[in-house]
Structure formats: structure tokens, C-alpha cells
Design an enzyme around this catalytic site. Structure first.
Site, PDB file in Angstrom:
ATOM      1  N   ASP A   1       0.844  -1.205   0.000  1.00 16.49           N
ATOM      2  CA  ASP A   1       0.000   0.000   0.000  1.00 16.49           C
ATOM      3  C   ASP A   1       0.879   1.255   0.000  1.00 16.49           C
ATOM      4  O   ASP A   1       1.697   1.428   0.895  1.00 16.49           O
ATOM      5  CB  ASP A   1      -0.902  -0.031   1.242  1.00 16.49           C
ATOM      6  CG  ASP A   1      -2.042   0.977   1.161  1.00 16.49           C
ATOM      7  OD1 ASP A   1      -2.006   1.857   0.293  1.00 16.49           O
ATOM      8  OD2 ASP A   1      -2.959   0.870   1.996  1.00 16.49           O
TER       9      ASP A   1
ATOM     10  N   HIS B   1     -10.114  -1.224  -7.162  1.00 19.19           N
ATOM     11  CA  HIS B   1      -9.844  -0.005  -6.395  1.00 19.19           C
ATOM     12  C   HIS B   1      -8.892   0.935  -7.132  1.00 19.19           C
ATOM     13  O   HIS B   1      -9.122   2.141  -7.177  1.00 19.19           O
ATOM     14  CB  HIS B   1      -9.282  -0.402  -5.027  1.00 19.19           C
ATOM     15  CG  HIS B   1      -8.973   0.732  -4.117  1.00 19.19           C
ATOM     16  ND1 HIS B   1      -9.962   1.506  -3.538  1.00 19.19           N
ATOM     17  CD2 HIS B   1      -7.794   1.230  -3.671  1.00 19.19           C
ATOM     18  CE1 HIS B   1      -9.391   2.438  -2.769  1.00 19.19           C
ATOM     19  NE2 HIS B   1      -8.073   2.298  -2.833  1.00 19.19           N
TER      20      HIS B   1
HETATM   21  C1  HEM Z   1      -4.343   2.879  -4.188  1.00 15.88           C
HETATM   22  C2  HEM Z   1      -5.680   0.183  -0.392  1.00 15.88           C
HETATM   23  C3  HEM Z   1      -8.853   3.620   0.922  1.00 15.88           C
HETATM   24  C4  HEM Z   1      -7.344   6.395  -2.725  1.00 15.88           C
HETATM   25  C5  HEM Z   1      -4.433   1.848  -3.287  1.00 15.88           C
HETATM   26  C6  HEM Z   1      -3.700   0.602  -3.350  1.00 15.88           C
HETATM   27  C7  HEM Z   1      -4.067  -0.126  -2.265  1.00 15.88           C
HETATM   28  C8  HEM Z   1      -5.050   0.610  -1.544  1.00 15.88           C
HETATM   29  C9  HEM Z   1      -3.546  -1.515  -1.891  1.00 15.88           C
HETATM   30  C10 HEM Z   1      -2.701   0.190  -4.449  1.00 15.88           C
HETATM   31  C11 HEM Z   1      -1.298   0.551  -4.139  1.00 15.88           C
HETATM   32  C12 HEM Z   1      -1.016   2.031  -4.108  1.00 15.88           C
HETATM   33  O1  HEM Z   1      -0.927   2.701  -5.147  1.00 15.88           O
HETATM   34  O2  HEM Z   1      -0.888   2.532  -2.984  1.00 15.88           O
HETATM   35  C13 HEM Z   1      -6.641   0.905   0.294  1.00 15.88           C
HETATM   36  C14 HEM Z   1      -7.274   0.452   1.514  1.00 15.88           C
HETATM   37  C15 HEM Z   1      -8.169   1.407   1.873  1.00 15.88           C
HETATM   38  C16 HEM Z   1      -8.088   2.468   0.891  1.00 15.88           C
HETATM   39  C17 HEM Z   1      -6.967  -0.863   2.206  1.00 15.88           C
HETATM   40  C18 HEM Z   1      -9.083   1.474   3.057  1.00 15.88           C
HETATM   41  C19 HEM Z   1      -8.921   0.771   4.158  1.00 15.88           C
HETATM   42  C20 HEM Z   1      -8.737   4.657   0.039  1.00 15.88           C
HETATM   43  C21 HEM Z   1      -9.494   5.895   0.105  1.00 15.88           C
HETATM   44  C22 HEM Z   1      -9.047   6.676  -0.915  1.00 15.88           C
HETATM   45  C23 HEM Z   1      -8.031   5.937  -1.633  1.00 15.88           C
HETATM   46  C24 HEM Z   1     -10.552   6.228   1.155  1.00 15.88           C
HETATM   47  C25 HEM Z   1      -9.479   8.080  -1.315  1.00 15.88           C
HETATM   48  C26 HEM Z   1     -10.696   8.553  -1.204  1.00 15.88           C
HETATM   49  C27 HEM Z   1      -6.383   5.684  -3.408  1.00 15.88           C
HETATM   50  C28 HEM Z   1      -5.658   6.220  -4.544  1.00 15.88           C
HETATM   51  C29 HEM Z   1      -4.811   5.191  -4.976  1.00 15.88           C
HETATM   52  C30 HEM Z   1      -5.012   4.066  -4.090  1.00 15.88           C
HETATM   53  C31 HEM Z   1      -5.803   7.619  -5.133  1.00 15.88           C
HETATM   54  C32 HEM Z   1      -3.837   5.257  -6.157  1.00 15.88           C
HETATM   55  C33 HEM Z   1      -4.560   4.893  -7.417  1.00 15.88           C
HETATM   56  C34 HEM Z   1      -3.613   4.978  -8.610  1.00 15.88           C
HETATM   57  O3  HEM Z   1      -3.463   6.071  -9.140  1.00 15.88           O
HETATM   58  O4  HEM Z   1      -3.025   3.971  -8.971  1.00 15.88           O
HETATM   59  N1  HEM Z   1      -5.264   1.828  -2.172  1.00 15.88           N
HETATM   60  N2  HEM Z   1      -7.152   2.116  -0.046  1.00 15.88           N
HETATM   61  N3  HEM Z   1      -7.872   4.718  -1.025  1.00 15.88           N
HETATM   62  N4  HEM Z   1      -5.979   4.390  -3.172  1.00 15.88           N
HETATM   63 FE1  HEM Z   1      -6.631   3.234  -1.650  1.00 15.88          FE
END
Ligand code: HEM
Length: 398
Positions: free
Chosen positions: A214, A307
Site C-alpha cells: 500500500d 480499487h
Molecule cells: C491505491 C488500499 C482507501 C485512494 C491503493 C492501493 C491499495 C489501496 C492496496 C494500491 C497501491 C497504491 O498505489 O498505494 C486501500 C485500503 C483502503 C483504501 C486498504 C481502506 C482501508 C482509500 C481511500 C481513498 C483511496 C478512502 C481516497 C478517497 C487511493 C488512490 C490510490 C489508491 C488515489 C492510487 C490509485 C492509482 O493512481 O493507482 N489503495 N485504499 N484509497 N488508493 Fe486506496
């Protein structure tokens, strides 16, 4: 004792280099307090940006919010912020705070301690500063499926304390709490954690409690548009120029459901491989995600509700933020499930162009949302850093 060469150096966006974690060698002063690799890490409190935004995440975090007590106004707020800033600077150098300290962190170095302050929307009226409250600090909208506990949300003042040692972090929290007495009452407090430096054979992107890598696709300080995404520009009230906004969401993970899902389905929920974080469109962890890529059978390699597809800037008019969340675990709920998840923190130039549009879309049904509950929420303006001899929030209060 500043950290040594290499890994701990974070360049650029903060307006200069800051020394993060201590470098390779335990120095000639081994045996001195904080001379170990972790203990010696030092992050300057003073500078153009507050510490605790662009620096590597520490192993431990405390988040807390405080409300001004009835009768406390601008003058009392100024005194408190001056005191909190002075204390944070001293603790960050590994020096004792003041008479409020009770030796909890004695023998340890600063362990990359950072203390970051933010202002909630409710602060401004109470401090007689209503005219200086930025519009972007208007309350976040309600999102579908929110289950927000207001007693653990919001607050006039927000504090983030990060350190690579739990005793050092607790000590800083305790001193700040005691210094607030008579001026502000603590509204809520949360404790989080991440990977301890040195736990992996080489520096790696951390994992969350769902086991996913993450943080991979975060904006990076060396990107040309990093500052524009994360820090406020001249369109903000002058006191906030160079500052930021932080969104906090306490997001419980429904781990019992998640862990019953086979790994290949877990990977399709996110759009990345669990083993190494590589996108399902191919390549390694840092290969750009190809949202158009197809499997041999013509289906999307990164599913429509994955996601990373739904959250990507490309799906949200360029909306971007710097995610800097920590895991939490507060025991077991009455139904036997773990009270555990992510203290999601995202720093951004404007939440109306960052968090809000992305969360609107995610809450409408990305694959991950069915395994999550948003249980607390906050939005705070994060003033720029304080120069040597100054305090955080000075431009607002003087
Ligand atoms: C990407 C997990 C909540 C926005 C990711 C990734 C994971 C992840 C594993 C892919 C790796 C990375 O690029 O970091 C989670 C988990 C969440 C959560 C476990 C809640 C427990 C959120 C929330 C938001 C968010 C609430 C915003 C409202 C993003 C964004 C990316 C991302 C902007 C990058 C997307 C990209 O451009 O590739 N998240 N996330 N995430 N997450 Fe989350």
C-alpha cells in the site's frame, strides 16, 4: 546526532533536504542515548513545511483532536501553539521537553519524531477568526455507507505525532496533552502503527492489514507537480499558503470477510498482485497501471470496479493526494471481529479537488468498499511550517 548517509534523505518538496531516519552506521558514539540506527533519526521541526507530511512514515503514530475550552480564545490559542511548537522542536532534537516531562523517553534518541498540527473548521469562530476560515474547510459531504461516529471525528485542533519508537511517541503525546490543560480538552485520540525500519532486508513499500502493498502509486516528492498536488497555492488565505489540507478517515476493515476471499479474487478487488504489488496489467510494482489492458479472453486485466481503477487520477479529473495512513488495532468488537483497519490520512492542496471526488466514486461501489466501514472522519487545514524561533499558525494568529 543526525542520521547519516543515504536512505533517510528526503529531497526537495519541503524546500530543502530533511534528514529522516538515521543512516547505515551506528556511529563512534555508540552507547550514547539515541546513537542506534533508529534512535538517532532526526527530522527538523522548523522549516517551510511542517514535518510529518513528506517524510517516511514512522513505526508508530498518535492522532488526537482537541477542542478549545469555553472562555479560551485567540490569545490562549496563541500561547498554546507557541508552547506546543517549542516543545515539538526540542523533542525532535532529542532534548527534554520541560517540567511536564516524566522520563518516559529517557535513554532514547528522537527516533525520527515528527509533530504536525492542523486546524478544524470549528476553531475559527471560537478564536474570533471567522473571516480567515478557508472555504475548502467546509465540512466534508456525507458519503453512501458512511457510519461516522461524530465523537471520534472533527475537532478544533488536530495533532499527528509520529516516531519509530512507541515510548518516544507516547512521551510526546503526554507532554502535549498536559500542556493543553486549561486551554483545550482532548476530544478523541487514536493510535496507529506501520512497519518498523529495518524489519525488511531492504526498504520496501509497506503493507496494510489486508496484506496489500500500500502506497505504491503515491505522488513522489521528485515529481514535477508534487507541490501543486499536495501544498496550497496563492489562492488560499495568506496564512495557509504553502500549507496543506489533511483528510482523516478511520476505516475499519471487515477482515473476517476479506480473509475468506481467495487470493486471486483479492487481487481483482485492488487491481494489483498481492505478492509484490504489481498491477494486473503486467510488469513490476512500479510499472504504470495500464487501465486499457485486456486478458486473452477480452476481459479487462484491471477489473472495472478494481480499487486502483476507480481511485486513479485518470478516472477522477486528475484528483490526487498524498496518502500517509497507518494501521490500527484496538482489540475485538462484541461480535468477535477485530476492531482493526486503516487510519487513512491524505494530504492535498484542496480536498474539493482531491479526496471528495475520489471518495464519492469509491463509495458508489468500488470492489474494496464492501470490505470497509468508514467510522470516523476529519478535515483540517495544515498551516505551513514555522521558521526558527516562530510557531505553527503564527501568520494566522498575529
Ligand atoms: C491505491 C488500499 C482507501 C485512494 C491503493 C492501493 C491499495 C489501496 C492496496 C494500491 C497501491 C497504491 O498505489 O498505494 C486501500 C485500503 C483502503 C483504501 C486498504 C481502506 C482501508 C482509500 C481511500 C481513498 C483511496 C478512502 C481516497 C478517497 C487511493 C488512490 C490510490 C489508491 C488515489 C492510487 C490509485 C492509482 O493512481 O493507482 N489503495 N485504499 N484509497 N488508493 Fe486506496
Amino acid at each position: 546526532l543526525l542520521g547519516g548517509a543515504g536512505a533517510g534523505l528526503v529531497a526537495g518538496a519541503a524546500g530543502g533536504a530533511v534528514l529522516g531516519r538515521a543512516g547505515a552506521a551506528a556511529s563512534a558514539s555508540a552507547g550514547q542515548p539515541g546513537s542506534g540506527q533508529v534512535g538517532g533519526g532526526q527530522v527538523p521541526f522548523h522549516g517551510p513545511r511542517q514535518a510529518g507530511i513528506v517524510e517516511p512514515q514512522q513505526a508508530r503514530v498518535h492522532l488526537a483532536a482537541f477542542d478549545l475550552l469555553p472562555g479560551a480564545g485567540r490569545e490562549e490559542l496563541r500561547t498554546l501553539l507557541r508552547r506546543w511548537s517549542g516543545t515539538s522542536a526540542r523533542l525532535g532534537r532529542g532534548e527534554p521537553a520541560d517540567e511536564y516531562e516524566s522520563r518516559i523517553a529517557a535513554d532514547a534518541g528522537p527516533c525520527s519524531l515528527t509533530v504536525t498540527f492542523g486546524f478544524g473548521a470549528t476553531l475559527f469562530d471560537k478564536a474570533g477568526l471567522a473571516g480567515l476560515r478557508p472555504r475548502a474547510l467546509d465540512p466534508l459531504p456525507d458519503f453512501p455507507e458512511d457510519a461516522i461516529d461524530r465523537a471520534r471525528s472533527d475537532g478544533d485542533l488536530w495533532v499527528q505525532i509520529g516516531a519509530d519508537d512507541a515510548l518516544v511517541a507516547f512521551n510526546a503525546l503526554r507532554v502535549l496533552q498536559r500542556q493543553a490543560a486549561g486551554t483545550a480538552a482532548q476530544r478523541w485520540q487514536m493510535t496507529g502503527f506501520g512497519r518498523t525500519p529495518g524489519a525488511t532486508a531492504r526498504p520496501m513499500t509497506g503493507r496494510n492489514l489486508m496484506g496489500q502493498v500500500d502506497g505504491t502509486n503515491n505522488p513522489r516528492p521528485q515529481d514535477q507537480d508534487f507541490a501543486a498536488k499536495v501544498f496550497c497555492g496563492a489562492d488560499e488565505p495568506g496564512w495557509l499558503a504553502g500549507g496543506s489540507y489533511v483528510v482523516l478517515r478511520r476505516i475499519r476493515m471487515l477482515l473476517d470477510n476479506w480473509e475468506n476471499l481467495p487470493e486471486d479474487r483479492q487481487e481483482r478487488v485492488i487491481g494489483r498482485r498481492k505478492s509484490d504489488g504489481a498491477p494486473l496489467s503486467g510488469g513490476g510494482e512500479h510499472t504504470a497501471v495500464d487501465l486499457a489492458a485486456q486478458n486473452a479472453d477480452g476481459t479487462l486485466a484491471v477489473p472495472a470496479d478494481a480499487h486502483v481503477r476507480v481511485a486513479a487520477p485518470a478516472s477522477n479529473g486528475g484528483a490526487a493526494m498524498l496518502r500517509r495512513g497507518f494501521s490500527y488495532h484496538d482489540g475485538t468488537l462484541p461480535d468477535g471481529s477485530p476492531d482493526a483497519g486503516l487510519l487513512f490520512l491524505a494530504f492535498q492542496a484542496d480536498p474539493r479537488r482531491g479526496f471528495v471526488p475520489v471518495q464519492r466514486k469509491l463509495a458508489r461501489g468500488d470492489g474494496l468498499s464492501r470490505f470497509l466501514r468508514h467510522e470516523a472522519s476529519g478535515l483540517y487545514a495544515v498551516p505551513p511550517g514555522a521558521p526558527e524561533g516562530g510557531y505553527v499558525g503564527q501568520a494566522l494568529l498575529e
